[in-house]
Scaffold this motif. Sequence first.
Motif, PDB file in Angstrom:
ATOM      1  N   SER A   1     -10.421  -6.849  -1.529  1.00 34.02           N
ATOM      2  CA  SER A   1     -10.073  -6.010  -2.690  1.00 34.02           C
ATOM      3  C   SER A   1      -9.238  -4.795  -2.305  1.00 34.02           C
ATOM      4  CB  SER A   1     -11.321  -5.502  -3.401  1.00 34.02           C
ATOM      5  OG  SER A   1     -12.389  -6.344  -3.237  1.00 34.02           O
ATOM      6  N   ARG A   2      -9.675  -4.099  -1.261  1.00 35.66           N
ATOM      7  CA  ARG A   2      -9.016  -2.863  -0.875  1.00 35.66           C
ATOM      8  C   ARG A   2      -7.578  -3.127  -0.420  1.00 35.66           C
ATOM      9  NH1 ARG A   2     -11.916   1.979  -0.211  1.00 35.66           N
ATOM     10  NH2 ARG A   2     -13.915   1.062  -0.667  1.00 35.66           N
TER      11      ARG A   2
ATOM     12  N   ALA B   1      -5.409  -3.876  -3.303  1.00 32.16           N
ATOM     13  CA  ALA B   1      -5.116  -2.674  -4.087  1.00 32.16           C
ATOM     14  C   ALA B   1      -4.107  -1.769  -3.389  1.00 32.16           C
ATOM     15  CB  ALA B   1      -6.400  -1.902  -4.373  1.00 32.16           C
TER      16      ALA B   1
ATOM     17  N   ARG C   1      -7.388   9.927  -7.326  1.00 33.48           N
ATOM     18  CA  ARG C   1      -8.169   8.680  -7.315  1.00 33.48           C
ATOM     19  C   ARG C   1      -7.307   7.485  -6.918  1.00 33.48           C
ATOM     20  NH1 ARG C   1     -13.161   9.555  -9.627  1.00 33.48           N
ATOM     21  NH2 ARG C   1     -13.390  11.794  -9.705  1.00 33.48           N
ATOM     22  N   GLY C   2      -5.993   7.627  -7.092  1.00 30.50           N
ATOM     23  CA  GLY C   2      -5.090   6.551  -6.676  1.00 30.50           C
ATOM     24  C   GLY C   2      -5.143   6.290  -5.178  1.00 30.50           C
ATOM     25  N   ARG C   3      -5.679   7.238  -4.419  1.00 33.85           N
ATOM     26  CA  ARG C   3      -5.752   7.061  -2.966  1.00 33.85           C
ATOM     27  C   ARG C   3      -6.967   6.242  -2.548  1.00 33.85           C
ATOM     28  NH1 ARG C   3      -1.535   6.827  -1.007  1.00 33.85           N
ATOM     29  NH2 ARG C   3      -2.259   7.332   1.070  1.00 33.85           N
ATOM     30  N   HIS C   4      -7.788   5.869  -3.510  1.00 33.83           N
ATOM     31  CA  HIS C   4      -9.038   5.166  -3.190  1.00 33.83           C
ATOM     32  C   HIS C   4      -8.865   3.991  -2.214  1.00 33.83           C
ATOM     33  CE1 HIS C   4     -12.664   2.744  -3.889  1.00 33.83           C
ATOM     34  NE2 HIS C   4     -13.243   3.905  -4.100  1.00 33.83           N
ATOM     35  N   PRO C   5      -7.920   3.069  -2.485  1.00 33.14           N
ATOM     36  CA  PRO C   5      -7.832   1.915  -1.569  1.00 33.14           C
ATOM     37  C   PRO C   5      -7.325   2.275  -0.177  1.00 33.14           C
ATOM     38  CG  PRO C   5      -6.099   1.816  -3.231  1.00 33.14           C
ATOM     39  CD  PRO C   5      -7.016   2.927  -3.635  1.00 33.14           C
TER      40      PRO C   5
ATOM     41  N   GLN D   1      -8.508   4.760   1.598  1.00 33.66           N
ATOM     42  CA  GLN D   1      -9.538   5.472   2.342  1.00 33.66           C
ATOM     43  C   GLN D   1     -10.709   4.552   2.630  1.00 33.66           C
ATOM     44  OE1 GLN D   1      -9.930   8.439  -0.650  1.00 33.66           O
ATOM     45  NE2 GLN D   1      -8.701   9.903   0.490  1.00 33.66           N
ATOM     46  N   GLY D   2     -11.203   4.669   3.854  1.00 32.31           N
ATOM     47  CA  GLY D   2     -12.349   3.858   4.232  1.00 32.31           C
ATOM     48  C   GLY D   2     -13.634   4.528   3.799  1.00 32.31           C
ATOM     49  N   LEU D   3     -14.739   3.953   4.223  1.00 27.74           N
ATOM     50  CA  LEU D   3     -16.051   4.451   3.831  1.00 27.74           C
ATOM     51  C   LEU D   3     -16.257   5.889   4.301  1.00 27.74           C
ATOM     52  CD1 LEU D   3     -18.740   3.997   2.577  1.00 27.74           C
ATOM     53  CD2 LEU D   3     -19.449   2.723   4.593  1.00 27.74           C
TER      54      LEU D   3
ATOM     55  N   MET E   1      -1.180   8.432 -11.164  1.00 27.80           N
ATOM     56  CA  MET E   1      -2.288   7.881 -10.380  1.00 27.80           C
ATOM     57  C   MET E   1      -1.881   6.556  -9.733  1.00 27.80           C
ATOM     58  SD  MET E   1      -6.088   6.617 -11.433  1.00 27.80           S
ATOM     59  CE  MET E   1      -5.574   4.923 -11.563  1.00 27.80           C
TER      60      MET E   1
ATOM     61  N   GLN F   1      -1.135   5.475  -5.557  1.00 24.13           N
ATOM     62  CA  GLN F   1      -1.684   4.282  -4.902  1.00 24.13           C
ATOM     63  C   GLN F   1      -0.639   3.656  -3.965  1.00 24.13           C
ATOM     64  OE1 GLN F   1      -3.525   1.861  -7.935  1.00 24.13           O
ATOM     65  NE2 GLN F   1      -4.064   0.238  -6.494  1.00 24.13           N
TER      66      GLN F   1
ATOM     67  N   ARG G   1     -18.509   6.402  -3.104  1.00 22.03           N
ATOM     68  CA  ARG G   1     -17.106   6.519  -3.511  1.00 22.03           C
ATOM     69  C   ARG G   1     -16.745   5.454  -4.544  1.00 22.03           C
ATOM     70  NH1 ARG G   1     -13.314   5.649  -0.148  1.00 22.03           N
ATOM     71  NH2 ARG G   1     -11.845   6.865  -1.353  1.00 22.03           N
TER      72      ARG G   1
ATOM     73  N   ALA H   1      -8.734  -2.236 -10.145  1.00 20.66           N
ATOM     74  CA  ALA H   1      -7.346  -2.131  -9.713  1.00 20.66           C
ATOM     75  C   ALA H   1      -7.211  -1.208  -8.499  1.00 20.66           C
ATOM     76  CB  ALA H   1      -6.467  -1.628 -10.857  1.00 20.66           C
ATOM     77  N   LEU H   2      -8.185  -0.323  -8.307  1.00 19.54           N
ATOM     78  CA  LEU H   2      -8.170   0.567  -7.148  1.00 19.54           C
ATOM     79  C   LEU H   2      -8.886  -0.056  -5.951  1.00 19.54           C
ATOM     80  CD1 LEU H   2      -8.806   4.016  -8.859  1.00 19.54           C
ATOM     81  CD2 LEU H   2      -6.701   3.206  -7.825  1.00 19.54           C
ATOM     82  N   GLY H   3      -9.266  -1.320  -6.080  1.00 24.35           N
ATOM     83  CA  GLY H   3      -9.846  -2.013  -4.941  1.00 24.35           C
ATOM     84  C   GLY H   3     -11.363  -1.937  -4.859  1.00 24.35           C
TER      85      GLY H   3
END
Lengths: 281, 345
Positions: A79-80, A83, A107-111, A113-115, A159, A163, B225, B239-241
């Motif tokens: 998924s990541r 994205a 929030r667009g940076r979500h994919p 960034q790791g855990l 946003m 990404q 998160r 969509a953000l994974g």
Amino acid sequence: MTAYPMTACSLVANRVSAGYGDTDILRGLDLAVPPGKITAIVGANACGKSTLLRTMSRLISPRQGQVLLDGKSIHRIPSRELARTLGLLPQSPVAPEGITVADLVSRGRHPHQGLFSRWTRKDDEAVAAALVATKTVALAERPVDELSGGQRQRVWIAMALAQQTEILLLDEPTTFLDISHQIEVLDLLTDLNRARGTTVVMVLHDLNLAARYADHLVAMAGGRLHVSGKPEDVLTEQHVREVFGLESRIIVDPTSGRPIMLPIGRHRMVTEQVSTIPPAG
Amino acid sequence: MLLSPTLDSIIDNRRRRARRRSLVIGVLAVLLVAMFALTLLLGQSFTPPEDVIRVLLGEQVAGASFTVGQLRLPRAVLSILAGLSFGLGGVAFQIMLRNPLASPDIIGISSGASAAAVFAIVVLSLKGPLVSVIAVAAGLGVALLVYALSFRNGVAGMRLILVGIGVSAMLDSFIAYVLSRAPAWTLQEAMRWLTGSVNGAQLSDALPLVLAVVAFGGLLASRARDLDALKLGDDTAAALGVGVVRTRVMVIVAAVGMIASATAVAGPIAFVAFLSGPIAARIMENNGSLLIPSALIGAMLVLAGDYCGQFLLPSRYPVGVVTGALGAPYLIFLIVRANRTANSP
């Protein structure tokens, strides 16, 4: 400046059937999205435009067929990772109460960034670039729910820009916007496509705006691709009749040289037709 | 506008918000510690700080070892642990379903855990961690049931809440029935299962709760998160994974695990799960994840509620009565507001 991906990925739908519950809305649809171009999808209500976008971004699993990103089924991609290549702006998304513009855009940076990975300078740069590109810098600290419709839509696009995907899918990005804001959003997406080579795929309601802004126009009917190609080849009187069941005239837009569709109804013609409703009294 | 001044202001603002967040969480933590200290020092009588410290270090102090070591300390520790669990479990559900009414104590999960615990204790005569295990299992079962009953082309938030309220009412009457059949000498115990209480707390009760907070809290933290991204709606999050379904399952397991474990030890302390998230949201002003602030608020609510119930009111009340009196008006307020927004064009 942040480096943007210049090599465009290919996105292909291969004999895709998909839908909700037991009914298929897409019925064996084939579509190859031209990389690095702007594609607009048009069609009558309920012909499966949104379903197609949702299937291509993996929100729905196809019952048959598959969607391929660079030749690889998107269901095989984590998924990541997906994205980071493929972004989607759903139809009229809702922002959480009170969230600020800068917060929403980040929030667009979500994919990316790791855990446990921290926020990096690269993330800040991506957010800043997205705000600048969408002219929302001055709004950065404002709550999203206080903005006007046009501003809000630019923020959501910001946003999606943050990404930094090579492909961006947008479901009716101009809905509920007045005409000047519609043009603003479409110009912005064109800038994005020209400057970064981002592949843009959008569902649009307005045929004329679709024909004006798309490099590649796709007309859908009954869950299938009806016709696709250059706007001047797709937006013809015959295709409008087949897809929308509407008589029309096509002329050439003197500004853009693109086709313009003028619908023909039953009324308001220079040579007035006879009304089918008997006059009162 | 140029990129570099924008970048600078973005970085500045982010740092300022991060500092503010640490500050607010720090203040909340200090307040909690201060309240914890107060409850150890001051009860029916005042115990000097040096005596309290000696008791905490394990020394025998005449007059203090019993009140502090046996009464006040277990009570305070259990209050904090239960409050943390309720606060975390509640806010996780509220974020996930994007509705403050979607708290586990409103939608029947606390009642499910409570009913199972009552059944296990009164009818099966069980004790200790086994009761917690049964309560957790029942909580998960009720969560699943409510989810399944409200499923129709996906789960809509409001339908799930209404189904949950119905299930909750049935379970509450089941609890009342079992308790009415229980021997009279369990009446004190019975009160706990109706309103929630930390009366007669023992430090040995804390162990299963510590384990639950560590295990389920850890699971929740690992999804923090992704959970936060769900606020943007399922489609945008996907969509953000974010793996939406996977995140949801893990969050439900973690939140129900904590709620049910706390319920098995302290009963369904009314409205703590429901109140902690919105209070934390008000304090944090949209600055980052609400998990930690809600946990701290939950702990403070239980600690302060229990203290009020013991010493500040004319008669002694279990903590659930105090938190219930706080929570009920807020619940009514939310329902009235939800109705208004639903009816307005």
